[in-house]
Design a protein around this motif. Structure first.
Motif, PDB file in Angstrom:
ATOM      1  N   TYR A   1       8.609 -11.499   7.781  1.00  0.00           N
ATOM      2  CA  TYR A   1       9.045 -10.785   8.995  1.00  0.00           C
ATOM      3  C   TYR A   1      10.424 -10.143   8.811  1.00  0.00           C
ATOM      4  O   TYR A   1      10.645  -9.018   9.261  1.00  0.00           O
ATOM      5  CB  TYR A   1       9.061 -11.740  10.187  1.00  0.00           C
ATOM      6  CG  TYR A   1       7.678 -12.225  10.562  1.00  0.00           C
ATOM      7  CD1 TYR A   1       6.777 -11.379  11.204  1.00  0.00           C
ATOM      8  CD2 TYR A   1       7.267 -13.525  10.262  1.00  0.00           C
ATOM      9  CE1 TYR A   1       5.515 -11.819  11.543  1.00  0.00           C
ATOM     10  CE2 TYR A   1       6.003 -13.974  10.603  1.00  0.00           C
ATOM     11  CZ  TYR A   1       5.135 -13.119  11.246  1.00  0.00           C
ATOM     12  OH  TYR A   1       3.870 -13.547  11.575  1.00  0.00           O
TER      13      TYR A   1
ATOM     14  N   LYS B   1       0.108 -10.254   7.724  1.00  0.00           N
ATOM     15  CA  LYS B   1      -0.181 -11.685   7.695  1.00  0.00           C
ATOM     16  C   LYS B   1      -1.118 -11.966   8.877  1.00  0.00           C
ATOM     17  O   LYS B   1      -0.926 -11.385   9.938  1.00  0.00           O
ATOM     18  CB  LYS B   1       1.149 -12.425   7.860  1.00  0.00           C
ATOM     19  CG  LYS B   1       1.088 -13.890   7.854  1.00  0.00           C
ATOM     20  CD  LYS B   1       2.521 -14.437   8.001  1.00  0.00           C
ATOM     21  CE  LYS B   1       2.480 -15.919   8.138  1.00  0.00           C
ATOM     22  NZ  LYS B   1       1.763 -16.353   9.353  1.00  0.00           N
TER      23      LYS B   1
ATOM     24  N   ILE C   1      -2.192 -12.918  12.116  1.00  0.00           N
ATOM     25  CA  ILE C   1      -1.634 -13.433  13.367  1.00  0.00           C
ATOM     26  C   ILE C   1      -2.513 -12.917  14.500  1.00  0.00           C
ATOM     27  O   ILE C   1      -3.424 -12.112  14.258  1.00  0.00           O
ATOM     28  CB  ILE C   1      -0.151 -13.011  13.587  1.00  0.00           C
ATOM     29  CG1 ILE C   1       0.074 -11.545  13.221  1.00  0.00           C
ATOM     30  CG2 ILE C   1       0.791 -13.900  12.833  1.00  0.00           C
ATOM     31  CD1 ILE C   1       1.482 -11.059  13.539  1.00  0.00           C
ATOM     32  N   ILE C   2      -2.238 -13.354  15.713  1.00  0.00           N
ATOM     33  CA  ILE C   2      -3.146 -12.985  16.811  1.00  0.00           C
ATOM     34  C   ILE C   2      -2.880 -11.541  17.237  1.00  0.00           C
ATOM     35  O   ILE C   2      -3.775 -10.712  17.288  1.00  0.00           O
ATOM     36  CB  ILE C   2      -2.997 -13.946  18.017  1.00  0.00           C
ATOM     37  CG1 ILE C   2      -3.119 -15.402  17.549  1.00  0.00           C
ATOM     38  CG2 ILE C   2      -4.045 -13.632  19.087  1.00  0.00           C
ATOM     39  CD1 ILE C   2      -2.758 -16.429  18.609  1.00  0.00           C
ATOM     40  N   LYS C   3      -1.605 -11.232  17.532  1.00  0.00           N
ATOM     41  CA  LYS C   3      -1.284  -9.881  17.995  1.00  0.00           C
ATOM     42  C   LYS C   3      -0.185  -9.240  17.163  1.00  0.00           C
ATOM     43  O   LYS C   3      -0.379  -8.191  16.596  1.00  0.00           O
ATOM     44  CB  LYS C   3      -0.876  -9.931  19.461  1.00  0.00           C
ATOM     45  CG  LYS C   3      -1.796  -9.091  20.304  1.00  0.00           C
ATOM     46  CD  LYS C   3      -1.542  -9.193  21.761  1.00  0.00           C
ATOM     47  CE  LYS C   3      -2.840  -8.840  22.487  1.00  0.00           C
ATOM     48  NZ  LYS C   3      -2.774  -9.150  23.903  1.00  0.00           N
ATOM     49  N   GLY C   4       0.992  -9.868  17.139  1.00  0.00           N
ATOM     50  CA  GLY C   4       2.090  -9.306  16.365  1.00  0.00           C
ATOM     51  C   GLY C   4       2.500  -7.945  16.881  1.00  0.00           C
ATOM     52  O   GLY C   4       2.772  -7.773  18.069  1.00  0.00           O
TER      53      GLY C   4
ATOM     54  N   HIS D   1      11.512 -13.687  18.809  1.00  0.00           N
ATOM     55  CA  HIS D   1      10.929 -15.039  18.788  1.00  0.00           C
ATOM     56  C   HIS D   1      10.772 -15.537  17.347  1.00  0.00           C
ATOM     57  O   HIS D   1      11.194 -16.627  16.998  1.00  0.00           O
ATOM     58  CB  HIS D   1       9.566 -14.977  19.497  1.00  0.00           C
ATOM     59  CG  HIS D   1       8.831 -16.275  19.574  1.00  0.00           C
ATOM     60  ND1 HIS D   1       8.925 -17.117  20.641  1.00  0.00           N
ATOM     61  CD2 HIS D   1       7.961 -16.866  18.726  1.00  0.00           C
ATOM     62  CE1 HIS D   1       8.154 -18.182  20.446  1.00  0.00           C
ATOM     63  NE2 HIS D   1       7.547 -18.050  19.287  1.00  0.00           N
TER      64      HIS D   1
ATOM     65  N   VAL E   1      10.090 -29.138  19.484  1.00  0.00           N
ATOM     66  CA  VAL E   1      10.450 -27.802  18.975  1.00  0.00           C
ATOM     67  C   VAL E   1       9.672 -27.516  17.687  1.00  0.00           C
ATOM     68  O   VAL E   1       9.258 -26.390  17.423  1.00  0.00           O
ATOM     69  CB  VAL E   1      11.984 -27.689  18.762  1.00  0.00           C
ATOM     70  CG1 VAL E   1      12.329 -26.530  17.839  1.00  0.00           C
ATOM     71  CG2 VAL E   1      12.690 -27.507  20.098  1.00  0.00           C
TER      72      VAL E   1
ATOM     73  N   ARG F   1       0.733 -26.171  12.140  1.00  0.00           N
ATOM     74  CA  ARG F   1       0.341 -25.424  10.930  1.00  0.00           C
ATOM     75  C   ARG F   1       0.076 -26.381   9.766  1.00  0.00           C
ATOM     76  O   ARG F   1      -0.909 -26.238   9.051  1.00  0.00           O
ATOM     77  CB  ARG F   1       1.421 -24.406  10.569  1.00  0.00           C
ATOM     78  CG  ARG F   1       1.413 -23.185  11.505  1.00  0.00           C
ATOM     79  CD  ARG F   1       2.761 -22.492  11.528  1.00  0.00           C
ATOM     80  NE  ARG F   1       2.775 -21.235  12.237  1.00  0.00           N
ATOM     81  CZ  ARG F   1       2.919 -21.091  13.542  1.00  0.00           C
ATOM     82  NH1 ARG F   1       2.996 -22.157  14.322  1.00  0.00           N
ATOM     83  NH2 ARG F   1       2.957 -19.886  14.100  1.00  0.00           N
TER      84      ARG F   1
HETATM   85  C1  HEM Z   1      10.261 -23.596  19.710  1.00  0.00           C
HETATM   86  C2  HEM Z   1       9.638 -23.574  18.571  1.00  0.00           C
HETATM   87  C3  HEM Z   1       8.788 -22.417  18.107  1.00  0.00           C
HETATM   88  C4  HEM Z   1       8.797 -21.899  16.857  1.00  0.00           C
HETATM   89  C5  HEM Z   1       9.614 -22.410  15.685  1.00  0.00           C
HETATM   90  C6  HEM Z   1       7.849 -20.793  16.840  1.00  0.00           C
HETATM   91  C7  HEM Z   1       7.558 -20.021  15.738  1.00  0.00           C
HETATM   92  C8  HEM Z   1       6.726 -18.930  15.724  1.00  0.00           C
HETATM   93  C9  HEM Z   1       6.433 -18.089  14.579  1.00  0.00           C
HETATM   94  C10 HEM Z   1       6.991 -18.294  13.185  1.00  0.00           C
HETATM   95  C11 HEM Z   1       5.583 -17.122  14.986  1.00  0.00           C
HETATM   96  C12 HEM Z   1       4.978 -15.995  14.125  1.00  0.00           C
HETATM   97  C13 HEM Z   1       3.528 -16.327  13.804  1.00  0.00           C
HETATM   98  C14 HEM Z   1       3.333 -16.746  12.364  1.00  0.00           C
HETATM   99  O1  HEM Z   1       3.546 -15.942  11.452  1.00  0.00           O
HETATM  100  O2  HEM Z   1       2.928 -17.907  12.150  1.00  0.00           O
HETATM  101  C15 HEM Z   1       5.335 -17.317  16.388  1.00  0.00           C
HETATM  102  C16 HEM Z   1       4.540 -16.530  17.159  1.00  0.00           C
HETATM  103  C17 HEM Z   1       4.183 -16.811  18.467  1.00  0.00           C
HETATM  104  N1  HEM Z   1       4.603 -17.890  19.218  1.00  0.00           N
HETATM  105 FE1  HEM Z   1       5.980 -19.258  18.674  1.00  0.00          FE
HETATM  106  N2  HEM Z   1       7.288 -20.671  18.096  1.00  0.00           N
HETATM  107  C18 HEM Z   1       7.835 -21.651  18.890  1.00  0.00           C
HETATM  108  C19 HEM Z   1       7.515 -21.912  20.208  1.00  0.00           C
HETATM  109  C20 HEM Z   1       6.513 -21.276  20.898  1.00  0.00           C
HETATM  110  C21 HEM Z   1       6.041 -21.678  22.196  1.00  0.00           C
HETATM  111  C22 HEM Z   1       6.535 -22.879  22.985  1.00  0.00           C
HETATM  112  C23 HEM Z   1       5.050 -20.790  22.538  1.00  0.00           C
HETATM  113  C24 HEM Z   1       4.185 -20.729  23.753  1.00  0.00           C
HETATM  114  C25 HEM Z   1       4.351 -21.368  24.870  1.00  0.00           C
HETATM  115  C26 HEM Z   1       4.936 -19.831  21.455  1.00  0.00           C
HETATM  116  C27 HEM Z   1       4.081 -18.754  21.444  1.00  0.00           C
HETATM  117  C28 HEM Z   1       3.972 -17.857  20.422  1.00  0.00           C
HETATM  118  C29 HEM Z   1       3.108 -16.681  20.477  1.00  0.00           C
HETATM  119  C30 HEM Z   1       2.225 -16.280  21.640  1.00  0.00           C
HETATM  120  C31 HEM Z   1       3.265 -16.020  19.258  1.00  0.00           C
HETATM  121  C32 HEM Z   1       2.585 -14.724  18.816  1.00  0.00           C
HETATM  122  C33 HEM Z   1       1.385 -15.077  17.988  1.00  0.00           C
HETATM  123  C34 HEM Z   1       0.645 -13.900  17.444  1.00  0.00           C
HETATM  124  O3  HEM Z   1       0.826 -12.755  17.873  1.00  0.00           O
HETATM  125  O4  HEM Z   1      -0.163 -14.152  16.578  1.00  0.00           O
HETATM  126  N3  HEM Z   1       5.830 -20.168  20.480  1.00  0.00           N
HETATM  127  N4  HEM Z   1       6.036 -18.431  16.816  1.00  0.00           N
END
Ligand code: HEM
Length: 267
Positions: free
Chosen positions: A39, A54, A56-59, A74, A175, A182
């Motif tokens: 990213y 990569k 992902i759902i939407k990005g 985020h 957190v 994963r």
């Molecule tokens: C606080 C710790 C969190 C971390 C470290 C984190 C990390 C990440 C990362 C790295 C991604 C990018 C997707 C990937 O490449 O795997 C992502 C996407 C996303 N996260 Fe988090 N996240 C956290 C909390 C949350 C929470 C609490 C929610 C929902 C309530 C959330 C909802 C999402 C969503 C909706 C996406 C977009 C996924 C997509 O488009 O595929 N995240 N997050």
């Protein structure tokens, strides 16, 4: 989990906590590396569509400026909070550099709020989820982050150090819920040799177990660890140490799988 314990049977408990921490740290550094390499690099070069190289759902979504901005903030803050959480658990930093502990702690909590609120927004308003139950699971984690982070902060301000320490570690677990998910998935994929029981939209019984387990299992093991720290019984300390070591072995497997198949290609 690198905390002082009473001596009887405590050494094994302390060591198991240390091994757990070092294993988690290795896996979380790999996660951070992937975030920066994939990213970070695509963003710096202006190739925003490249986020989606990569799975992902939407990005990146054409025309959705606000959603795209929130998504990348985020994701990049996820790298900062993951590193911050690891530093925060190192006892020598708490003892020798209290100012760093305080500032890193404040930063960690502010970012935790941003990630949880932004994550909830992306999940339900963008909307970004595979199935309703998977959206509910990550949302419960998000709400726990908000509650636990608030408690941690308030207890630090009130100087209730022992209670603060416990809530800080619970906050660390929730957190990292998305990270545990994963590596949990990858650990299961390797053990079952292909991911038996996992579905594409993460809505089957095993998917549900993994998604809620991603924060409930770490929280439960942590409570047992606290109990063993307090306990005067050598057996309790030993049993919990063995449990922590089993969990660590599963984590190591999941981290290996994640690095080989999930993050490796983007590192
Ligand atoms: C606080 C710790 C969190 C971390 C470290 C984190 C990390 C990440 C990362 C790295 C991604 C990018 C997707 C990937 O490449 O795997 C992502 C996407 C996303 N996260 Fe988090 N996240 C956290 C909390 C949350 C929470 C609490 C929610 C929902 C309530 C959330 C909802 C999402 C969503 C909706 C996406 C977009 C996924 C997509 O488009 O595929 N995240 N997050």
């Amino acid at each position: 989990m690198t905390q002082q314990t009473t001596p009887a049977g405590g050494t094994l408990l302390q060591r198991s906590g240390l091994i757990w921490y070092l294993t988690a740290a290795a896996g979380q550094l790999a996660f951070i590396w992937m975030i920066i390499a994939h990213y970070g690099r695509k963003t710096m070069s202006g190739n925003y569509q490249g986020w989606n190289d990569k799975p992902i759902i939407k990005g990146y979504v054409e025309g959705d400026e606000a959603g795209n901005l929130l998504f990348i903030v985020h994701v990049l803050l996820a790298a900062v909070i993951t590193l911050g959480g690891l530093l925060q658990l190192i006892p020598v930093i708490r003892r020798r550099l209290p100012w760093l502990h305080r500032w890193n702690g404040r930063t960690f909590i502010v970012i935790a709020y941003i990630l949880a609120i932004g994550g909830l927004w992306m999940t339900w308003m963008r909307p970004t989820y595979l199935s309703i139950i998977s959206a509910v699971a990550v949302s419960v984690d998000g709400v726990l982050i908000l509650i636990f982070a608030t408690l941690t902060w308030r207890l630090a301000i009130k100087r209730q150090i022992e209670a603060h320490r416990k809530w800080a570690m619970r906050t660390f677990m929730v957190v990292n819920g998305v990270w545990f998910l994963r590596i949990g998935i990858m650990g299961w994929v390797l053990i079952s040799q292909g991911g038996a029981g996992l579905t594409k939209d993460m809505s089957g019984p095993l998917d549900i177990l993994l998604q809620f387990g991603a924060f409930l299992i770490p929280l439960s093991v942590l409570e047992l660890y606290f109990l063993a720290q307090r306990s005067q019984h050598r057996l309790t300390k030993r049993l919990v140490s063995v449990l922590v070591l089993f969990w660590t072995a599963f984590m190591a497997l999941g981290i290996g799988g994640a690095v080989a198949f999930m993050w490796g290609p983007y590192m």
